[in-house]
Design an enzyme around this catalytic site. Structure first.
Site, PDB file in Angstrom:
ATOM      1  N   ALA A  67      37.802  44.231  40.157  1.00  0.00           N
ATOM      2  CA  ALA A  67      36.605  44.119  40.990  1.00  0.00           C
ATOM      3  C   ALA A  67      36.943  43.200  42.157  1.00  0.00           C
ATOM      4  O   ALA A  67      37.808  42.328  42.044  1.00  0.00           O
ATOM      5  CB  ALA A  67      35.468  43.532  40.169  1.00  0.00           C
ATOM      6  N   GLY A 114      38.694  45.373  36.426  1.00  0.00           N
ATOM      7  CA  GLY A 114      37.949  46.605  36.723  1.00  0.00           C
ATOM      8  C   GLY A 114      38.854  47.812  36.941  1.00  0.00           C
ATOM      9  O   GLY A 114      38.442  48.947  36.707  1.00  0.00           O
ATOM     10  N   GLU A 117      39.619  48.980  33.578  1.00  0.00           N
ATOM     11  CA  GLU A 117      38.395  49.596  33.049  1.00  0.00           C
ATOM     12  C   GLU A 117      38.173  50.983  33.649  1.00  0.00           C
ATOM     13  O   GLU A 117      37.710  51.897  32.967  1.00  0.00           O
ATOM     14  CB  GLU A 117      37.204  48.682  33.340  1.00  0.00           C
ATOM     15  CG  GLU A 117      37.270  47.390  32.541  1.00  0.00           C
ATOM     16  CD  GLU A 117      36.229  46.390  32.961  1.00  0.00           C
ATOM     17  OE1 GLU A 117      36.282  45.917  34.123  1.00  0.00           O
ATOM     18  OE2 GLU A 117      35.343  46.073  32.148  1.00  0.00           O
ATOM     19  N   GLU A 137      40.118  38.577  33.612  1.00  0.00           N
ATOM     20  CA  GLU A 137      38.789  38.012  33.896  1.00  0.00           C
ATOM     21  C   GLU A 137      38.588  36.615  33.318  1.00  0.00           C
ATOM     22  O   GLU A 137      37.992  35.749  33.963  1.00  0.00           O
ATOM     23  CB  GLU A 137      37.683  38.941  33.349  1.00  0.00           C
ATOM     24  CG  GLU A 137      37.453  40.191  34.179  1.00  0.00           C
ATOM     25  CD  GLU A 137      38.262  41.378  33.707  1.00  0.00           C
ATOM     26  OE1 GLU A 137      39.273  41.184  32.997  1.00  0.00           O
ATOM     27  OE2 GLU A 137      37.876  42.514  34.042  1.00  0.00           O
TER      28      GLU A 137
END
Ligand code: COA
Length: 263
Positions: A67, A114, A117, A137
């Protein structure tokens, strides 16, 4: 189609669409605009009868490095907080998983946070020898928010998932294959070809059968075994009502290639 996208490139050859996330200066980090474009692109490809399978990859040296940390930091301070960011991204990733067409992640480089993911929301992951997977993270005081805490343990088991998430350590492609996170590892120059040849194999099969199989596997995994087996029977019954199923079995008995029509 590419013209209306700032961060995505798309090419369709032989019914296989290749979507490239093209923000290489930021290692293809997922800001809200990239995620919204992914949503729009995959919705369009789902509706396109000329597309039978989709390959997702990244431009430059990353698949996706996570992200966008600038947006995440700003989002944490906004009234809706990080929950709104997670709900939006996670919703888009789930729509990709439930698209009804096979999606192969061709992981060319960093697939972090992300990015990992996003690869997990794809149905199959093929890695280049340059790929690196990980969930950094917790090093940022965060947790995965786009489905990682849920899809990762379902794929590789809780112990290994927690090891990756709690340490934030990166792993290379052979290790990702060894723990079931990636399906295969190939040299970088062969990555797209490897993803394409798998996509073409899938495209030869009955498209409705492929879609029902994806749903039975991905949605059944979340159910108790009896409900999951009932779900499988339901989808088995549904493919049994298709013209493709009659064509596939007839073609076998007539010793010829099946001509599936997706009906
Ligand atoms: N969000 C926003 N920008 C990112 C990013 C992210 N997740 N990952 C990389 N970038 C940007 C860097 O800020 C840098 O931008 P700049 O040139 O304007 O400074 C550019 O991408 C290149 O990254 P850089 O860190 O210089 O490359 P590197 O080879 O030294 O390191 C990584 C590569 C992947 C190890 C490193 O970029 C990194 O740790 N990224 C964050 C990974 C992460 O924590 N993801 C989870 C986010 S929740």
């Amino acid at each position: 189609m590419s013209a209306s996208y700032e961060f995505l490139l798309v090419d369709v050859t032989d019914r296989v669409a290749t979507v490239t996330i093209n923000r290489p200066d930021k290692l293809n980090a997922l800001n809200a605009a990239v995620i919204a474009e992914l949503d729009r692109m995959f919705t369009a490809l789902a509706a396109d009868p000329g597309v039978g399978a989709i390959i997702l990859t990244g431009a430059g040296r990353a698949f996706v490095a996570g992200a966008d940390i600038i947006e995440v930091a700003a989002g944490a301070a906004s009234p809706a907080g990080l929950e709104a960011i997670a709900t939006f991204g996670s919703g888009v990733f789930t729509r990709i998983e439930r698209l009804g067409k096979p999606v192969i992640a061709a992981v060319n480089g960093f697939a972090l946070g992300g990015g990992c993911e996003l690869a997990l929301a794809c149905h199959i992951r093929i890695a280049s020898t340059q790929a690196k997977f990980g969930f950094p993270e917790t090093k940022l005081g965060l947790i995965p928010g786009y489905g990682g805490t849920q899809r990762l343990p379902r794929l590789i088991g809780q112990g290994r998932a927690l090891e990756l998430i709690l340490t934030g350590d990166l792993i290379d492609a052979p290790r990702a294959v060894a723990i079931g996170l990636a399906n295969a590892v190939v040299e970088p120059a062969l990555l797209h070809e490897a993803a394409c040849s798998m996509a073409l194999v899938i495209c030869k099969n009955g498209p409705l059968a492929v879609a029902h199989a994806i749903t039975a596997v991905t949605q059944g995994a979340d159910l108790p075994i009896d409900a999951a087996l009932a779900l499988e029977a339901e989808h088995f019954g549904a493919v049994g009502r298709t013209a493709d199923m009659r064509e596939g079995t007839t073609a076998f008995l007539e010793k010829r290639a099946a001509a599936f029509r997706g009906t």
